[in-house]
Motif scaffolding. Structure first.
Motif, PDB file in Angstrom:
ATOM      1  N   ARG C  31      -6.019  -0.567  -6.336  1.00  0.00           N
ATOM      2  CA  ARG C  31      -5.893   0.802  -6.863  1.00  0.00           C
ATOM      3  C   ARG C  31      -6.868   1.733  -6.179  1.00  0.00           C
ATOM      4  O   ARG C  31      -6.679   2.950  -6.150  1.00  0.00           O
ATOM      5  CB  ARG C  31      -6.165   0.817  -8.371  1.00  0.00           C
ATOM      6  N   PHE C  32      -7.935   1.135  -5.637  1.00  0.00           N
ATOM      7  CA  PHE C  32      -8.951   1.932  -4.971  1.00  0.00           C
ATOM      8  C   PHE C  32      -8.616   2.107  -3.496  1.00  0.00           C
ATOM      9  O   PHE C  32      -8.619   3.207  -2.964  1.00  0.00           O
ATOM     10  CB  PHE C  32     -10.299   1.227  -5.170  1.00  0.00           C
ATOM     11  N   LEU C  33      -8.261   0.964  -2.835  1.00  0.00           N
ATOM     12  CA  LEU C  33      -8.073   1.005  -1.383  1.00  0.00           C
ATOM     13  C   LEU C  33      -6.780   1.715  -0.985  1.00  0.00           C
ATOM     14  O   LEU C  33      -6.752   2.438   0.016  1.00  0.00           O
ATOM     15  CB  LEU C  33      -8.068  -0.421  -0.828  1.00  0.00           C
ATOM     16  N   LEU C  38      -4.252   6.034   2.397  1.00  0.00           N
ATOM     17  CA  LEU C  38      -3.268   7.094   2.642  1.00  0.00           C
ATOM     18  C   LEU C  38      -3.968   8.441   2.843  1.00  0.00           C
ATOM     19  O   LEU C  38      -3.547   9.251   3.663  1.00  0.00           O
ATOM     20  CB  LEU C  38      -2.286   7.163   1.475  1.00  0.00           C
ATOM     21  N   LEU C  39      -5.075   8.657   2.083  1.00  0.00           N
ATOM     22  CA  LEU C  39      -5.801   9.917   2.219  1.00  0.00           C
ATOM     23  C   LEU C  39      -6.378  10.035   3.626  1.00  0.00           C
ATOM     24  O   LEU C  39      -6.250  11.078   4.278  1.00  0.00           O
ATOM     25  CB  LEU C  39      -6.912   9.977   1.170  1.00  0.00           C
ATOM     26  N   VAL C  40      -6.982   8.928   4.114  1.00  0.00           N
ATOM     27  CA  VAL C  40      -7.545   8.940   5.467  1.00  0.00           C
ATOM     28  C   VAL C  40      -6.446   9.234   6.482  1.00  0.00           C
ATOM     29  O   VAL C  40      -6.613  10.064   7.394  1.00  0.00           O
ATOM     30  CB  VAL C  40      -8.226   7.591   5.768  1.00  0.00           C
ATOM     31  N   LEU C  41      -5.281   8.576   6.308  1.00  0.00           N
ATOM     32  CA  LEU C  41      -4.184   8.776   7.254  1.00  0.00           C
ATOM     33  C   LEU C  41      -3.719  10.227   7.237  1.00  0.00           C
ATOM     34  O   LEU C  41      -3.444  10.815   8.290  1.00  0.00           O
ATOM     35  CB  LEU C  41      -3.013   7.857   6.903  1.00  0.00           C
ATOM     36  N   LEU C  42      -3.651  10.811   6.018  1.00  0.00           N
ATOM     37  CA  LEU C  42      -3.184  12.191   5.926  1.00  0.00           C
ATOM     38  C   LEU C  42      -4.157  13.122   6.622  1.00  0.00           C
ATOM     39  O   LEU C  42      -3.744  14.019   7.377  1.00  0.00           O
ATOM     40  CB  LEU C  42      -3.013  12.586   4.457  1.00  0.00           C
ATOM     41  N   ILE C  88       4.336  14.534   7.207  1.00  0.00           N
ATOM     42  CA  ILE C  88       5.220  14.425   6.044  1.00  0.00           C
ATOM     43  C   ILE C  88       5.188  13.010   5.473  1.00  0.00           C
ATOM     44  O   ILE C  88       5.060  12.807   4.263  1.00  0.00           O
ATOM     45  CB  ILE C  88       6.649  14.845   6.463  1.00  0.00           C
ATOM     46  N   ILE C  89       5.232  11.990   6.364  1.00  0.00           N
ATOM     47  CA  ILE C  89       5.229  10.602   5.893  1.00  0.00           C
ATOM     48  C   ILE C  89       3.980  10.336   5.073  1.00  0.00           C
ATOM     49  O   ILE C  89       4.039   9.824   3.946  1.00  0.00           O
ATOM     50  CB  ILE C  89       5.298   9.634   7.086  1.00  0.00           C
ATOM     51  N   ASN C  90       2.820  10.717   5.631  1.00  0.00           N
ATOM     52  CA  ASN C  90       1.592  10.349   4.946  1.00  0.00           C
ATOM     53  C   ASN C  90       1.357  11.205   3.718  1.00  0.00           C
ATOM     54  O   ASN C  90       0.764  10.735   2.746  1.00  0.00           O
ATOM     55  CB  ASN C  90       0.417  10.419   5.917  1.00  0.00           C
ATOM     56  N   LEU C  91       1.849  12.448   3.737  1.00  0.00           N
ATOM     57  CA  LEU C  91       1.706  13.299   2.550  1.00  0.00           C
ATOM     58  C   LEU C  91       2.518  12.743   1.383  1.00  0.00           C
ATOM     59  O   LEU C  91       1.987  12.513   0.283  1.00  0.00           O
ATOM     60  CB  LEU C  91       2.161  14.726   2.879  1.00  0.00           C
ATOM     61  N   ILE C  92       3.816  12.498   1.624  1.00  0.00           N
ATOM     62  CA  ILE C  92       4.651  11.973   0.545  1.00  0.00           C
ATOM     63  C   ILE C  92       4.151  10.598   0.131  1.00  0.00           C
ATOM     64  O   ILE C  92       4.138  10.240  -1.047  1.00  0.00           O
ATOM     65  CB  ILE C  92       6.133  11.917   0.985  1.00  0.00           C
ATOM     66  N   GLY C  93       3.691   9.797   1.133  1.00  0.00           N
ATOM     67  CA  GLY C  93       3.155   8.476   0.817  1.00  0.00           C
ATOM     68  C   GLY C  93       1.973   8.565  -0.119  1.00  0.00           C
ATOM     69  O   GLY C  93       1.899   7.846  -1.115  1.00  0.00           O
ATOM     70  N   LEU C  94       1.036   9.479   0.188  1.00  0.00           N
ATOM     71  CA  LEU C  94      -0.160   9.621  -0.652  1.00  0.00           C
ATOM     72  C   LEU C  94       0.231  10.008  -2.067  1.00  0.00           C
ATOM     73  O   LEU C  94      -0.251   9.424  -3.049  1.00  0.00           O
ATOM     74  CB  LEU C  94      -1.091  10.675  -0.046  1.00  0.00           C
ATOM     75  N   ILE C  95       1.148  10.989  -2.181  1.00  0.00           N
ATOM     76  CA  ILE C  95       1.499  11.464  -3.517  1.00  0.00           C
ATOM     77  C   ILE C  95       2.229  10.387  -4.299  1.00  0.00           C
ATOM     78  O   ILE C  95       1.939  10.142  -5.473  1.00  0.00           O
ATOM     79  CB  ILE C  95       2.323  12.765  -3.401  1.00  0.00           C
ATOM     80  N   ALA C  96       3.156   9.668  -3.619  1.00  0.00           N
ATOM     81  CA  ALA C  96       3.891   8.614  -4.319  1.00  0.00           C
ATOM     82  C   ALA C  96       2.949   7.497  -4.738  1.00  0.00           C
ATOM     83  O   ALA C  96       3.082   6.929  -5.827  1.00  0.00           O
ATOM     84  CB  ALA C  96       4.990   8.061  -3.426  1.00  0.00           C
ATOM     85  N   LEU C 116       2.671  -3.938   0.089  1.00  0.00           N
ATOM     86  CA  LEU C 116       3.966  -3.631   0.712  1.00  0.00           C
ATOM     87  C   LEU C 116       4.066  -2.142   1.026  1.00  0.00           C
ATOM     88  O   LEU C 116       4.642  -1.743   2.043  1.00  0.00           O
ATOM     89  CB  LEU C 116       5.110  -4.052  -0.209  1.00  0.00           C
ATOM     90  N   PHE C 117       3.490  -1.327   0.141  1.00  0.00           N
ATOM     91  CA  PHE C 117       3.523   0.118   0.368  1.00  0.00           C
ATOM     92  C   PHE C 117       2.779   0.469   1.660  1.00  0.00           C
ATOM     93  O   PHE C 117       3.268   1.257   2.475  1.00  0.00           O
ATOM     94  CB  PHE C 117       2.861   0.828  -0.819  1.00  0.00           C
ATOM     95  N   CYS C 118       1.604  -0.171   1.866  1.00  0.00           N
ATOM     96  CA  CYS C 118       0.864   0.093   3.104  1.00  0.00           C
ATOM     97  C   CYS C 118       1.664  -0.366   4.312  1.00  0.00           C
ATOM     98  O   CYS C 118       1.650   0.293   5.356  1.00  0.00           O
ATOM     99  CB  CYS C 118      -0.480  -0.617   3.077  1.00  0.00           C
ATOM    100  N   LEU C 119       2.389  -1.502   4.175  1.00  0.00           N
ATOM    101  CA  LEU C 119       3.176  -1.997   5.310  1.00  0.00           C
ATOM    102  C   LEU C 119       4.298  -1.029   5.664  1.00  0.00           C
ATOM    103  O   LEU C 119       4.579  -0.787   6.834  1.00  0.00           O
ATOM    104  CB  LEU C 119       3.788  -3.350   4.969  1.00  0.00           C
ATOM    105  N   ILE C 120       4.933  -0.473   4.623  1.00  0.00           N
ATOM    106  CA  ILE C 120       6.053   0.443   4.876  1.00  0.00           C
ATOM    107  C   ILE C 120       5.522   1.676   5.623  1.00  0.00           C
ATOM    108  O   ILE C 120       6.153   2.186   6.558  1.00  0.00           O
ATOM    109  CB  ILE C 120       6.737   0.786   3.540  1.00  0.00           C
ATOM    110  N   ILE C 121       4.312   2.124   5.232  1.00  0.00           N
ATOM    111  CA  ILE C 121       3.721   3.277   5.909  1.00  0.00           C
ATOM    112  C   ILE C 121       3.387   2.924   7.357  1.00  0.00           C
ATOM    113  O   ILE C 121       3.660   3.706   8.284  1.00  0.00           O
ATOM    114  CB  ILE C 121       2.440   3.726   5.168  1.00  0.00           C
ATOM    115  N   ALA C 122       2.828   1.716   7.572  1.00  0.00           N
ATOM    116  CA  ALA C 122       2.489   1.308   8.936  1.00  0.00           C
ATOM    117  C   ALA C 122       3.733   1.297   9.803  1.00  0.00           C
ATOM    118  O   ALA C 122       3.729   1.802  10.934  1.00  0.00           O
ATOM    119  CB  ALA C 122       1.847  -0.076   8.922  1.00  0.00           C
TER     120      ALA C 122
END
Lengths: 112, 145, 512
Positions: C31-33, C38-42, C88-96, C116-122
Motif C-alpha cells: 500500500r506504501f510502495l 506511480l507518483l515517481v513515474l508521473l 496519461i498512462i501514469n496519471l490514470i495509473g496513479l489515480i486508479a 500485477l498493477f505495477c507489471l501492467i504499467i511497466a
C-alpha cells in the motif's frame, strides 16, 4: 514453398480447433498449435540453404550462417507462450472447480 | 500427491543428477553455445518436477516449497534488473551496458556480464516454472479433497 | 533526461517484484510502495514532457549505436506522441491505484494485485517507448498477460469466464501480430520501426504489405476492440475490479491498441488509400454500433464498456480521416485538425472513462450491484459520486464546458472541412445517442425513486475513493483548456508533428 504452406495449414488447424472445440483444455492446446506454427514460420524465415548454426568459432574460416535473429524471436515468443499457456491452464482449472466441467456449452453466464 | 512405483523411483534417482548437471552446463555455456538461461532453467525445473512426480509429497510441504521457489524467482529477477541498472553507474552509463572486461572469445570466462545474466535468468526461469507447476499441483490436491 | 528513459520500465518492474517478495512479510508494504512508484513515474513523465518540446530522444540500450546507418541494438524512442501517452498512462495509473487503496480491501491477496498493477504499467510504458517491433510485442504481452490475471482477480464464475474469453481472443491477436512482425522482418531484414520505413521508402510490393497491414489491423483491432473484434471487451471490462476496468478501458486499449496502430500506420508504413478507408469505416462502424449496443444495457459496467467501443470508434475514425486528407494533399489544415482531434479525444476519453468506471466502482462498493434497475435516489446520500459522475457523463456526451465537447467538435469540424459530411452527421448522431444513455444512467442511478432498498444506510465512499474521483472530475474541466490554440500548440502540436512528418521520424532515429 511447400513448407510455408504446411505451416499455414498448421495455423489453420489450430484456428479450426479454437473455433470448433468445446473443451477448455482442447482450446488451449489449439492455441498452442497456432503459436508453434508461427514459431516454425519465424525459424523458416531465418533459414538459409547450407547455412550453419550461428556460432562464431574463432578457428573456422568464414562460412554461411543462418539468420540468428528470427531464432531469438522464436525463443522469446516461446517464453511468452509458456506464460500464456500457464495463465490459460490456471483459469481453466479454476473454472473446472466452479462448474465441475470443462465443457464451454455449460459454462455460459455471459451473453456476448 | 502420491509417489510412483519403486522402478520409477530408482530410475529417477539415477537420472536426476545428470539432468541437473546438464541444466547447469547449458546455463554456464549460454554465451558460447545455443541455449542459455531459459533453456537451462527449464531443464533444472524439469529435474525438480521429475523428483516431485516420482516421490510425491504432501500439500503442506508443497506449500512451503512454492513459497521458496516464488521468493527465489523474485530475488533472481530483482538481481537481473539491478545489474542492468548498475550499468547506469559504470562505463558508458547506458542501461544494460556490458561494463565488465570481455576476455577472449570462446573462453568460459568471457563476454563480460552475459554469463552473469544467464545464471540469474536460469535461476529465475527454474523458479518460475517450478512455481507454476507447484501451484497447479496444490490446486488439484486441494480441490480433490 | 536520457537516463530517465529506461527507468520508466525498470522502476515498476522492481517495485512489482519487491512487492511480491516483501508484501507477505511487511504488513501494508504494497500500500506504501505502489502509489509511491506511480507518483515517481508521473513526476518523471511530466519532467520529460516539459523538457522535450518538439525534439525527440533516442536511447540505445546497452550502448549499441548504429553501424553505418544500420541499427543493431534495441532502441527506446521518446517523442511528442509517446511522452503524451506516458503522462496519461501514469496519471490514470496513479489515480486508479490510489482508489484501489480502499476499494481492494474486500479482496484477498491484495499484495498480488499491486504487483500485477505495477507489471501492467511497466508493460504499457515499454510499449509506448519501444522503437522496434519485437520489443513492442514483448512489452505488449507483459501488460496483456498481467491484465488477464487482473480481470480474473475476483475468481467468481463470471470473472473466470470473461478472463478465459479474453485470453483466447487476446492470444489469437498476439499470434496475428507476431506473424505480421515475422513477415515484415522477412521482407525488410530489420525490426527497427524507423529502419523499416527507410527500406519501404526505397520501394516495396504493394500486395504483400497490404496483407501485413490487414494482419496488423486484425491483431491490434482485437486488442483495441474495434467493432468486428469487440466480443471480449464488454465481458472483460465489466468483470474486472473497477479500478482495473478504469485502467483497461482508460489506457490499456489505447496504449496497446490504438497507439501502436497509429504509430505503425503513420510512422512505419507508407500511407495507402485502401487502409485509410478500412480504418475510417471500421471507426465509423464501431462508433455507431457501440453506442447502439450500449443504450440497451442495464448492467452499468457493460454500458460503460460498450460506450468505450463507441468512443474508440471516434478516435480511429478521426485518424483514418487524417490519413485520407493527407493522401489527397490539398487540405492539410483539416488533416491537422483531424489528427489533433483524435489525440485530444484519446486523452479525454482516458480521463472521463476512467472516472466513470471509478463511479461505477463506488456504486458497486456500497450497493453490491451493478444493475441500474436496483439503484435510484442516490444523489442525496452519495453527493461526491453523484456530482463527479454527472460531470463525466456530460463530458463524454459532449456538453459544452467540459473537455469531451471540444474534442468531438474538433473532429466534427475536421470532417466538415474535409467534406466527409456523412461521417460528420454520424458523429453528431452518435453524440446524441451517447447523451441519451448517459442520461439513462444518471436518472436510474441517482435521480429516480429508490428501488425498494433502504438507501438511508448507504454512506459516501471513503476518502481515497472520493479524492481520486474529484481529481479526475477536475481534470475533465481543466482539459478543456487544450482547446485554446496557444495551449494546444504546446501540448498537442509535437505529437501531431511526429505523426504528420514520417520523413522526419526516421532520420532522427537512425542518425544517432
Amino acid at each position: 514453398m511447400t513448407v510455408y504452406i504446411l505451416c499455414f495449414v498448421l495455423f489453420l488447424v489450430g484456428l479450426y480447433g479454437v473455433i470448433t472445440r468445446r473443451n477448455l483444455i482442447k482450446i488451449a492446446i489449439s492455441l498452442s498449435i497456432m503459436e508453434f506454427s508461427i514459431f516454425l514460420i519465424l525459424v523458416l524465415i531465418g533459414y538459409i540453404d547450407n547455412g550453419l548454426a550461428p556460432i562464431v568459432d574463432p578457428g573456422s574460416s568464414a562460412q554461411i550462417y543462418v539468420d540468428p535473429l528470427p531464432q531469438a524471436m522464436a525463443l522469446t515468443a516461446i517464453v511468452i507462450g509458456l506464460a500464456t499457456t500457464a495463465m490459460l491452464m490456471a483459469i481453466a482449472i479454476r473454472l473446472y472447480r466452479k462448474y465441475k466441467t470443462f465443457d464451454i456449452r455449460e459454462i455460459r453466464n455471459l451473453r456476448g | 500427491m502420491e509417489g510412483m512405483s519403486t522402478i520409477v523411483k530408482k530410475v529417477t534417482q539415477l537420472m536426476v543428477g545428470p539432468v541437473f548437471l546438464y541444466g547447469i552446463y547449458i546455463i554456464l555455456h549460454g554465451h558460447l553455445t545455443p541455449g542459455g538461461g531459459f533453456a537451462g532453467g527449464a531443464i533444472i525445473a524439469g529435474a525438480f518436477i521429475l523428483l516431485l512426480l516420482a516421490f510425491g509429497n504432501n500439500v503442506i510441504n508443497l506449500k512451503k516449497e512454492v513459497a521458496g521457489s516464488s521468493n527465489t524467482e523474485s530475488i533472481a529477477i530483482l538481481i537481473v534488473v539491478v545489474m542492468a541498472l548498475m550499468s547506469l553507474l559504470f562505463g558508458a552509463k547506458v542501461f544494460f551496458f556490458n561494463f565488465l572486461p570481455k576476455g577472449e572469445p570462446g573462453e568460459l570466462l568471457s563476454a563480460g556480464m552475459i554469463p552473469l545474466y544467464n545464471i540469474f535468468i536460469g535461476i529465475e526461469v527454474a523458479g518460475a516454472i517450478l512455481t507454476i507447476f507447484l501451484s497447479l499441483v496444490i490446486f488439484k490436491e486441494e480441490s480433490s479433497k | 533526461m536520457d537516463t530517465l528513459i529506461p527507468l520508466f520500465v525498470a522502476i515498476p518492474l522492481i517495485s512489482a517484484f519487491l512487492i511480491i517478495l516483501l508484501g507477505k512479510l511487511v504488513n501494508g508494504f504494497h500500500r506504501f510502495l505502489g502509489p509511491i512508484t506511480l507518483l515517481v513515474l508521473l513526476i518523471m513523465a511530466v519532467y520529460e514532457f516539459t523538457g522535450l518540446g518538439k525534439s525527440s530522444i533516442t536511447y540505445a540500450m546497452g550502448g549499441w549505436a548504429s553501424e553505418g546507418g544500420f541499427p543493431v541494438g534495441i532502441y527506446l524512442v521518446l517523442d511528442g506522441f509517446s511522452v503524451l501517452m506516458l503522462c496519461i498512462i501514469n496519471l490514470i495509473g496513479l489515480i486508479a491505484l490510489f482508489y484501489s487503496l480502499s476499494y481492494m480491501t474486500k479482496y484477498t491477496a491484495e499484495s498480488n494485485y499491486f504487483a500485477l498493477f505495477c507489471l501492467i504499467i511497466a508493460g504499457m510504458n515499454g510499449v509506448v517507448l519501444s522503437g522496434d517491433l519485437f520489443n513492442l510485442f514483448v512489452f505488449l504481452e507483459v501488460s496483456v498477460i498481467s491484465s488477464y490475471a487482473l480481470v480474473a482477480f475476483g475468481i467468481g464464475k463470471t470473472e473466470l469466464e470473461a478472463s478465459f474469453k479474453y485470453q483466447v481472443l487476446g492470444g489469437l491477436a498476439s499470434m496475428l501480430i507476431l506473424l505480421a512482425i515475422g513477415l515484415i522482418y522477412w521482407k525488410t531484414k530489420t525490426l527497427n520501426i524507423a529502419d523499416v520505413r527507410n527500406v519501404l521508402d526505397a520501394g516495396y510490393s504493394q500486395s504483400f504489405y497490404l496483407f501485413v497491414q490487414v494482419l496488423l489491423i486484425a491483431g491490434f483491432g482485437l486488442k483495441a476492440a474495434i467493432i468486428p473484434f469487440h466480443a471480449w471487451l464488454p465481458d472483460a471490462h465489466s468483470s474486472a475490479p473497477s479500478p482495473i476496468s478504469a485502467m483497461l478501458s482508460g489506457v490499456l486499449i489505447k496504449a496497446v491498441g490504438i497507439y501502436v496502430l497509429i504509430r505503425l500506420f503513420f510512422n512505419m508504413f507508407v500511407f495507402s488509400h485502401e487502409i485509410a478507408l478500412v480504418l475510417t469505416s471500421l471507426g465509423a462502424i464501431s462508433m455507431v454500433v457501440g453506442s447502439l449496443l450500449a443504450i440497451v444495457q442495464w448492467d452499468l459496467k457493460r454500458l460503460l464498456a460498450y460506450s468505450s467501443i463507441s468512443q474508440i470508434g471516434y478516435v480511429v475514425m478521426a485518424f483514418g480521416m487524417g490519413i485520407l486528407l493527407l493522401l489527397k494533399g490539398d487540405n492539410e489544415p483539416a488533416a491537422v485538425l483531424a489528427i489533433g482531434g483524435a489525440i485530444y479525444h484519446m486523452i479525454n476519453h482516458a480521463v472521463f472513462k476512467g472516472l466513470l468506471f471509478l463511479n461505477a466502482g463506488s456504486l458497486e462498493h456500497r450497493l453490491d450491484t451493478r444493475n441500474l434497475k436496483e439503484m435510484g435516489g442516490l444523489s442525496k446520500v452519495m453527493p461526491v459520486t453523484s456530482t463527479t459522475s454527472f460531470i463525466a457523463s456530460m463530458s463524454i456526451s459532449g456538453i459544452p464546458p467540459f473537455n469531451g465537447f471540444f474534442s468531438k467538435l474538433i473532429i466534427i469540424i475536421a470532417a466538415i472541412n474535409g467534406r466527409f459530411y456523412l461521417l460528420a452527421t454520424l458523429a453528431v448522431v452518435v453524440s446524441i445517442i451517447t447523451l441519451a444513455y448517459f442520461l439513462k444512467f444518471q436518472r436510474y442511478a441517482f435521480f429516480n425513486k429508490p428501488a425498494g432498498k433502504a438507501i438511508q444506510k448507504i454512506r459516501e465512499v471513503p476518502f481515497p475513493m472520493s479524492f481520486s474521483m474529484i481529481v479526475l472530475a477536475t481534470l475533465c474541466l481543466a482539459l478543456s483548456l487544450l482547446a485554446i490554440p496557444s495551449v494546444s500548440e504546446v501540448v498537442l502540436r509535437p505529437a501531431i508533428d511526429v505523426l504528420m512528418q514520417p520523413e522526419l521520424y526516421s532520420p532522427t532515429m537512425i542518425g544517432i
